[in-house]
Design an enzyme around this catalytic site. Structure first.
Site, PDB file in Angstrom:
ATOM      1  N   SER A  74      63.568  30.804   6.619  1.00 36.43           N
ATOM      2  CA  SER A  74      62.255  31.255   6.171  1.00 36.43           C
ATOM      3  C   SER A  74      62.427  32.352   5.129  1.00 36.43           C
ATOM      4  O   SER A  74      63.122  33.343   5.360  1.00 36.43           O
ATOM      5  CB  SER A  74      61.451  31.789   7.358  1.00 36.43           C
ATOM      6  OG  SER A  74      60.251  32.376   6.916  1.00 36.43           O
ATOM      7  N   GLY A  96      56.718  32.579  12.311  1.00 39.31           N
ATOM      8  CA  GLY A  96      58.017  31.922  12.273  1.00 39.31           C
ATOM      9  C   GLY A  96      58.240  31.017  13.468  1.00 39.31           C
ATOM     10  O   GLY A  96      58.879  29.962  13.349  1.00 39.31           O
ATOM     11  N   ASP A  97      57.692  31.402  14.607  1.00 41.74           N
ATOM     12  CA  ASP A  97      57.823  30.578  15.809  1.00 41.74           C
ATOM     13  C   ASP A  97      56.972  29.315  15.690  1.00 41.74           C
ATOM     14  O   ASP A  97      57.394  28.225  16.101  1.00 41.74           O
ATOM     15  CB  ASP A  97      57.394  31.388  17.037  1.00 41.74           C
ATOM     16  CG  ASP A  97      58.098  32.731  17.097  1.00 41.74           C
ATOM     17  OD1 ASP A  97      59.294  32.781  16.763  1.00 41.74           O
ATOM     18  OD2 ASP A  97      57.447  33.738  17.464  1.00 41.74           O
TER      19      ASP A  97
END
Length: 315
Positions: A220, A251-252
């Protein structure tokens, strides 16, 4: 089914505030309470996508019981490992301009017996898992090699592993060949020990992680987009984003999007970016549902813009 492992879960309280003024009384304009921890967030995003998920995590005390209740209310199967210490509570302050201030507690220290119980819980629940997502920091008591042991045991059982961690825990686990690792730009720079100024720098760093054992790297790059570097090729993806409300758990959500789309290739990368872009436009750590996604806003290309300067270079 996607199994998640969160060694250091949390109870997360997020407050939306106009601005963060030190020493002043600040009146929140909104508040949320969510089960937290990177693996927990992946499970929440998988469940929001309509897929089955099981969350393996150590839980203790009243905060741990509340985390289990909140997950159950979201339709997530919980495989708790009882621990003596209380689950940590974290606070996030989200300002109107998108700036986020987080206060993360250290969490309990796990005994040797509790650590082994956590590994055993993963073994028991992983038989029908398409992926095992191992995510987040390690709590006190766990050696940096704990994830490496988990990856090795899971591979012996025939499972595919997605790993989202950083520092010594990431480097130790690489030698066991995780199927995909998901660093952000800062974690990627830390893993290779040098700054990242361009997309090309990030590609080289991801290729270095593959040389150390990772089978694929999903990196990312914040507002610039994401990279997927694997045996099958290198792809870059980005998305148009409206108003950013909170990047907690984005991000998860991205990792969940990648896994629910199969966990390999440009199609999975597009899903990852769509989920991450949707998440930052939602409050707190709310995970996106299919209706929140905008696949048409995502662009994926194998013509990676290696000379593009990162919006937020990592020194």
């Amino acid at each position: 089914m996607i199994l998640t492992v969160t060694p250091n879960p949390s109870l997360d309280r997020t407050y939306e505030v106009p601005a963060l003024d030190r020493g002043e009384v600040i009146r929140a304009t909104g508040e949320r309470m969510d089960p937290g921890g990177k693996g927990v967030n992946v499970s929440r995003a998988v469940a929001a996508a309509g897929r089955r998920t099981v969350a393996v995590l150590p839980l203790g005390g009243a905060p741990g019981a509340l985390v289990a209740d909140l997950l159950d209310a979201q339709g997530i199967e919980v495989a708790p490992v009882a621990v003596a210490g209380a689950t940590r509570s974290n606070i996030a302050l989200a300002e109107a301009d998108g700036v986020l201030t987080k206060i993360n507690a250290p969490g309990p220290e796990l005994s040797a017996a509790e650590q082994e119980s956590l590994l055993e819980a993963v073994r028991v629940r992983s038989a029908d898992a398409d992926w095992i997502a191992c995510c987040g920091s390690l709590p006190r008591g766990l050696a940096p090699t704990w994830y490496a042991e988990l990856v090795a045991r899971s591979h012996r059982a025939g499972a595919r592993i997605a790993l989202d961690t950083s520092g010594p825990a990431l480097l130790a686990a690489l030698r066991e060949g995780p199927d995909v690792v998901k660093p952000n730009a800062e974690e990627l720079a830390g893993a290779v020990g040098r700054p990242l100024a361009t997309v090309g720098d990030a590609v080289k760093a991801a290729e270095e992680l593959r040389g150390l054992g990772a089978r694929a790297v999903l990196a990312s790059l914040g507002a610039d987009g994401q990279l997927l570097v694997s045996e099958g090729g290198v792809w870059f993806a980005s998305a148009r984003v409206g108003v950013v409300r909170s990047n907690v758990g984005a991000g998860d959500a991205s990792l969940a999007g990648f896994l629910v789309a199969g966990g390999e290739g440009p199609g999975a990368l597009a899903s990852a970016v769509a989920h991450g872009a949707a998440a930052v436009q939602l409050p707190g750590s709310v995970m996106p549902r299919p209706a929140d996604l905008d696949p048409d806003a995502v662009t994926v290309t194998s013509a990676v813009p290696v000379d593009r300067v990162l919006t937020e270079p990592v020194s």
